[in-house]
Motif scaffolding. Structure first.
Motif, PDB file in Angstrom:
ATOM      1  N   GLY A 164      -1.285   7.672   7.729  1.00  0.00           N
ATOM      2  CA  GLY A 164      -0.694   7.149   8.959  1.00  0.00           C
ATOM      3  C   GLY A 164       0.555   6.324   8.708  1.00  0.00           C
ATOM      4  O   GLY A 164       1.576   6.485   9.400  1.00  0.00           O
ATOM      5  N   PRO A 188      -6.886   7.693   5.304  1.00  0.00           N
ATOM      6  CA  PRO A 188      -6.259   7.903   6.621  1.00  0.00           C
ATOM      7  C   PRO A 188      -5.145   6.901   6.911  1.00  0.00           C
ATOM      8  O   PRO A 188      -4.141   7.251   7.561  1.00  0.00           O
ATOM      9  N   PHE A 189      -5.299   5.669   6.437  1.00  0.00           N
ATOM     10  CA  PHE A 189      -4.276   4.654   6.674  1.00  0.00           C
ATOM     11  C   PHE A 189      -3.038   4.917   5.815  1.00  0.00           C
ATOM     12  O   PHE A 189      -1.912   4.659   6.252  1.00  0.00           O
TER      13      PHE A 189
END
Length: 446
Positions: free
Chosen positions: A48, A44-45
């Motif tokens: 993002g 997810p990072f």
């Protein structure tokens, strides 16, 4: 409240792991099984920060910093790099544990901060030599060249990893296994890799005094360049001090032109991964003596008979600074199609890793083959190869079958009808394209 605090703490640790900002207390474990899957949890990072880079880059320059063709090829390479982990434990950790179990000389305490920091330095030092040898030994470069094959430099480039490099890099970490517990090594081998994600960007120019000690975007841009002053420089992982100590440091000066010395100009994923092995084999066959044939593989990529071990760069194309990255011209509708199908296979890939413990090896092998087929076919479409319609039709047939038997599912149940319709229309479109191409071929033959 407790659950919210735990969730925030987990997210905080995940983000800090990207920048090597975890403390010894929160990242020391007694057993390997207790070590978090930091790389998997970082997904997810990754997403993002990639989106953030796209937005900031566009606002700053008015142009996209990531293209669909190059960005998807980089992410696809990252997917392929991790597919073997579905079928076996990573080579680095497996070999490390074997040496630790059978040959360790000393057992440093797993819960000591001194052990944690010693491992940090040891892993980063070994990575420097993994990386340097990957540039100085041709058959190791055949694996590592994948990471350098992009002519762009952005966060997706960090994900462009090799399928084959993990099968040789484990050798360099074995000395640490004589004294450091596997659980501590399992933490640092992941954190070292994660740190190198954020340094793949052009949006960060200079970090001041940190540039003296740490590897930064400024230093790593040089490493990815094919300019003469860039080649074989700045091998560090987290620390740049190794390059300063061993004479391989170069500061950023001229505009960096990214990519391989001889660009491959393709987005076909298996070719990106394996083409240099074929090149070495053909190159070795041009020599008569066994010594020269072997030297082709164990000396530098630029080596030729009569040259020094690392060869020279006399035959390299001259870099003028005006080079334009290879970016094929293809329709907006095809770009949307490729992007949608790539997101679908990315979701399948994610679910496969999430549920691998509940699946049989045969099922995992079948789904892994489907992922490889999809990534290959999408690369054919991007390259606009004549056979892309036939391959994509075959892939759509496989996709329909897998969807029918429950092996493919959308992220949300409400999307199931849309997904089935989209897959069916994709199959129909490529079947018509294939039929039309066959007719054209027959007309030419007549």
């Amino acid at each position: 409240m407790a659950e919210a605090a735990a969730g925030f703490g987990s997210a905080s640790r995940g983000l800090r792991a990207l920048f090597f900002m975890l403390t010894p207390n929160e990242s020391s474990f007694q057993e390997v099984e207790e070590v978090p899957q930091y790389v998997q949890q970082a997904t997810p990072f990754f997403i993002g920060l990639i989106v953030l880079e796209m937005v900031v880059g566009f606002l700053r320059t008015g142009a996209p910093v990531i293209t669909i063709s190059d960005g998807l090829t980089s992410v696809a390479s990252g997917m392929i790099n991790r597919l073997p982990l579905l079928l076996m434990r990573g080579c680095e950790l497996s070999a490390y544990m074997y040496v630790w179990d059978n040959f360790r000389l000393l057992e440093l305490p797993w819960d000591s901060a001194w052990t944690w920091w010693f491992t940090f330095l040891g892993v980063d030092f070994c990575y420097y030599w993994v990386h340097r040898f990957a540039h100085e030994v041709a058959f190791l470069w055949a694996a590592h060249q994948v990471h350098h094959s992009s002519e762009y430099y952005n966060l997706t480039t960090a994900l462009r990893q090799s399928l084959t490099q993990p099968f040789t890099s484990w050798i360099f970490y074995l000395p640490i296994a004589l004294v450091v517990p596997p659980s501590i090594f399992a933490v640092h081998i992941q954190l070292n890799l994660l740190y190198q994600f954020w340094i793949h960007t052009e949006l960060i120019s200079d970090l001041g005094p940190l540039e003296w000690v740490f590897n930064t975007p400024k230093h790593h841009r040089v490493h990815h360049g094919r300019n003469h002053y860039c080649i074989d420089k700045n091998y560090g992982g987290i620390l740049i001090i190794w390059d300063r100590l061993f004479g391989t440091f170069a500061s950023e000066s001229d505009k960096v032109i990214y990519g391989l010395v001889f660009p491959i100009n393709t987005f076909e994923i298996l070719y990106v991964q394996l083409h240099y092995y074929m090149f070495l084999w053909k190159k070795s066959n041009t020599y008569k003596t066994i010594g020269d044939k072997l030297s082709t593989f164990i000396k530098g990529p630029s080596w030729k008979p009569g040259k020094a071990r690392l060869g020279d760069h006399v035959d390299n194309p001259k870099v003028t600074g005006k080079e334009v990255p290879h970016d094929p011209s293809w329709s907006l509708s095809l770009r949307v199609y490729v992007a949608l199908h790539f997101m679908m296979v990315l979701w399948t890939y994610h679910k496969l890793f999430e549920s691998k413990l509940m699946l049989s090896q045969l099922t995992i092998l079948g789904m892994t083959s489907y992922i490889l087929l999809t990534l290959t076919s999408l690369g054919f479409i991007i390259d606009q190869r004549p056979t892309s319609a036939f391959l994509e039709m075959l892939r759509c047939v496989v996709m329909v079958a897998m969807q029918r038997y429950g092996y493919l599912s959308p992220p949300l149940p409400s999307l199931s009808v849309f997904t089935e319709a989209f897959v069916s229309l994709s199959l129909l479109f490529w079947a018509l394209q294939s039929f039309s191409r066959l007719l054209r071929i027959k007309k030419k033959e007549n």
